[in-house]
Design a protein around this motif. Structure first.
Motif, PDB file in Angstrom:
ATOM      1  N   ALA A   1       0.857  -1.195   0.000  1.00  0.00           N
ATOM      2  CA  ALA A   1       0.000   0.000   0.000  1.00  0.00           C
ATOM      3  C   ALA A   1       0.885   1.233   0.000  1.00  0.00           C
ATOM      4  O   ALA A   1       1.532   1.541   0.996  1.00  0.00           O
ATOM      5  CB  ALA A   1      -0.920   0.007   1.215  1.00  0.00           C
ATOM      6  N   THR A   2       0.904   1.936  -1.124  1.00  0.00           N
ATOM      7  CA  THR A   2       1.784   3.084  -1.288  1.00  0.00           C
ATOM      8  C   THR A   2       1.245   3.962  -2.410  1.00  0.00           C
ATOM      9  O   THR A   2       0.433   3.508  -3.220  1.00  0.00           O
ATOM     10  CB  THR A   2       3.212   2.638  -1.636  1.00  0.00           C
ATOM     11  N   ARG A   3       1.705   5.177  -2.462  1.00  0.00           N
ATOM     12  CA  ARG A   3       1.359   6.064  -3.569  1.00  0.00           C
ATOM     13  C   ARG A   3       2.451   6.103  -4.637  1.00  0.00           C
ATOM     14  O   ARG A   3       2.295   6.768  -5.650  1.00  0.00           O
ATOM     15  CB  ARG A   3       1.062   7.471  -3.036  1.00  0.00           C
ATOM     16  N   ASP A   4       3.538   5.408  -4.417  1.00  0.00           N
ATOM     17  CA  ASP A   4       4.654   5.389  -5.368  1.00  0.00           C
ATOM     18  C   ASP A   4       5.214   3.968  -5.442  1.00  0.00           C
ATOM     19  O   ASP A   4       6.299   3.684  -4.933  1.00  0.00           O
ATOM     20  CB  ASP A   4       5.729   6.382  -4.917  1.00  0.00           C
ATOM     21  N   PRO A   5       4.492   3.045  -6.058  1.00  0.00           N
ATOM     22  CA  PRO A   5       4.812   1.623  -5.915  1.00  0.00           C
ATOM     23  C   PRO A   5       6.152   1.214  -6.506  1.00  0.00           C
ATOM     24  O   PRO A   5       6.850   0.376  -5.925  1.00  0.00           O
ATOM     25  CB  PRO A   5       3.661   0.928  -6.636  1.00  0.00           C
ATOM     26  N   ILE A   6       6.531   1.771  -7.642  1.00  0.00           N
ATOM     27  CA  ILE A   6       7.771   1.327  -8.272  1.00  0.00           C
ATOM     28  C   ILE A   6       8.981   1.850  -7.505  1.00  0.00           C
ATOM     29  O   ILE A   6       9.937   1.110  -7.244  1.00  0.00           O
ATOM     30  CB  ILE A   6       7.831   1.764  -9.741  1.00  0.00           C
ATOM     31  N   ALA A   7       8.949   3.115  -7.108  1.00  0.00           N
ATOM     32  CA  ALA A   7      10.064   3.660  -6.324  1.00  0.00           C
ATOM     33  C   ALA A   7      10.199   2.922  -5.000  1.00  0.00           C
ATOM     34  O   ALA A   7      11.317   2.616  -4.555  1.00  0.00           O
ATOM     35  CB  ALA A   7       9.855   5.145  -6.087  1.00  0.00           C
ATOM     36  N   ASP A   8       9.078   2.593  -4.386  1.00  0.00           N
ATOM     37  CA  ASP A   8       9.138   1.894  -3.096  1.00  0.00           C
ATOM     38  C   ASP A   8       9.580   0.443  -3.273  1.00  0.00           C
ATOM     39  O   ASP A   8      10.298  -0.097  -2.427  1.00  0.00           O
ATOM     40  CB  ASP A   8       7.784   1.957  -2.397  1.00  0.00           C
ATOM     41  N   LEU A   9       9.161  -0.201  -4.368  1.00  0.00           N
ATOM     42  CA  LEU A   9       9.634  -1.563  -4.621  1.00  0.00           C
ATOM     43  C   LEU A   9      11.135  -1.558  -4.889  1.00  0.00           C
ATOM     44  O   LEU A   9      11.859  -2.441  -4.413  1.00  0.00           O
ATOM     45  CB  LEU A   9       8.887  -2.166  -5.812  1.00  0.00           C
ATOM     46  N   ARG A  10      11.617  -0.573  -5.611  1.00  0.00           N
ATOM     47  CA  ARG A  10      13.054  -0.477  -5.862  1.00  0.00           C
ATOM     48  C   ARG A  10      13.826  -0.247  -4.562  1.00  0.00           C
ATOM     49  O   ARG A  10      14.868  -0.872  -4.326  1.00  0.00           O
ATOM     50  CB  ARG A  10      13.357   0.648  -6.856  1.00  0.00           C
ATOM     51  N   ALA A  11      13.331   0.645  -3.720  1.00  0.00           N
ATOM     52  CA  ALA A  11      13.993   0.894  -2.444  1.00  0.00           C
ATOM     53  C   ALA A  11      13.996  -0.352  -1.569  1.00  0.00           C
ATOM     54  O   ALA A  11      14.986  -0.670  -0.893  1.00  0.00           O
ATOM     55  CB  ALA A  11      13.323   2.052  -1.719  1.00  0.00           C
ATOM     56  N   THR A  12      12.891  -1.093  -1.595  1.00  0.00           N
ATOM     57  CA  THR A  12      12.815  -2.344  -0.837  1.00  0.00           C
ATOM     58  C   THR A  12      13.815  -3.354  -1.378  1.00  0.00           C
ATOM     59  O   THR A  12      14.509  -4.045  -0.614  1.00  0.00           O
ATOM     60  CB  THR A  12      11.390  -2.914  -0.899  1.00  0.00           C
TER      61      THR A  12
END
Length: 224
Positions: A196-207
């Motif tokens: 659950a995020t508003r920026d899924p690709i950036a957050d997946l990359r950071a993860t």
């Protein structure tokens, strides 16, 4: 509701033995896509989407583990599904690819099949989303981890417009990578979700980057 990519790659492990790895990655403008759409085992990967029928993914992978070819397995499941015209289902096994987009999926919808991958999407801004995802994967550096290249492929599709429902701000993304190699420990960055995020690709990359850092630190500490 989404777009996704399934891939198969062959490679040689550290001993020179021939191995196969599989990857599936997906993103959508709804929460928790990783609980519904991507399915994987050491025998292949499957993505189920549009009006999601989770059993198509779950049973699809079970059939691959039982030795069925991906096209036979997934077509058999669709044949038994009264709602198949509202489904998208695609995947790869060690030899074949399969992709299906039902006629009642919501536009833009469609899929693309490459030599060792499939990409599919629905409710997209256009066909260019699927093309950009595929082309980013095709042009990726095979020396980089597959998990990273799957994030790159999703990012390319996202930048082309991705899911067209821009009024839905809460989004999600997920990836799973498997291999016929016996890796101990298995890389932590090969099974990731951002629910659950508003920026899924950036957050997946950071993860991914944080998980990779943690894996490398653990290997360095406990390698003996």
């Amino acid at each position: 509701m989404t777009f996704s990519i399934c891939v198969r790659e062959t490679y040689a492990d550290e001993t020179g033995a021939d191995r196969t790895r599989f990857g599936v990655a997906v993103t959508t403008r709804l929460p928790a896509v990783g609980t519904l759409c991507p399915f994987a085992s050491e025998n292949g990967v499957v993505a189920t989407q549009s009006l999601v029928n989770v059993e198509l993914g779950r049973k699809g992978v079970e059939y691959l583990d039982d030795g069925l070819a991906v096209d036979d397995a997934l077509q058999a499941l669709l044949n038994a599904d009264d709602g198949r015209e509202q489904r998208q289902l695609h995947g790869v096994d060690s030899d074949e690819t399969f992709a299906f987009s039902g006629a009642e999926c919501q536009g833009w919808f469609g899929h693309r099949v490459g030599e060792n991958y499939t990409v599919a999407g629905n409710l997209l801004t256009g066909e260019s989303v699927v093309d950009a995802t595929a082309e980013a994967y095709e042009s990726g550096d095979r020396d980089e981890p597959l998990a990273k290249r799957l994030v790159d492929a999703l990012e390319a599709g996202h930048e082309e417009g991705g899911d067209k429902r821009d009024d839905l701000e809460v989004q999600s993304a997920a990836l799973v990578v498997t291999s016929t190699a016996d890796e101990t420990p298995e890389p932590y960055y090969n099974d990731l979700r951002v629910d659950a995020t508003r920026d899924p690709i950036a957050d997946l990359r950071a993860t991914y980057e944080t998980a990779k850092e943690g894996y490398e630190a653990a290997v360095a500490k406990y390698q003996d």
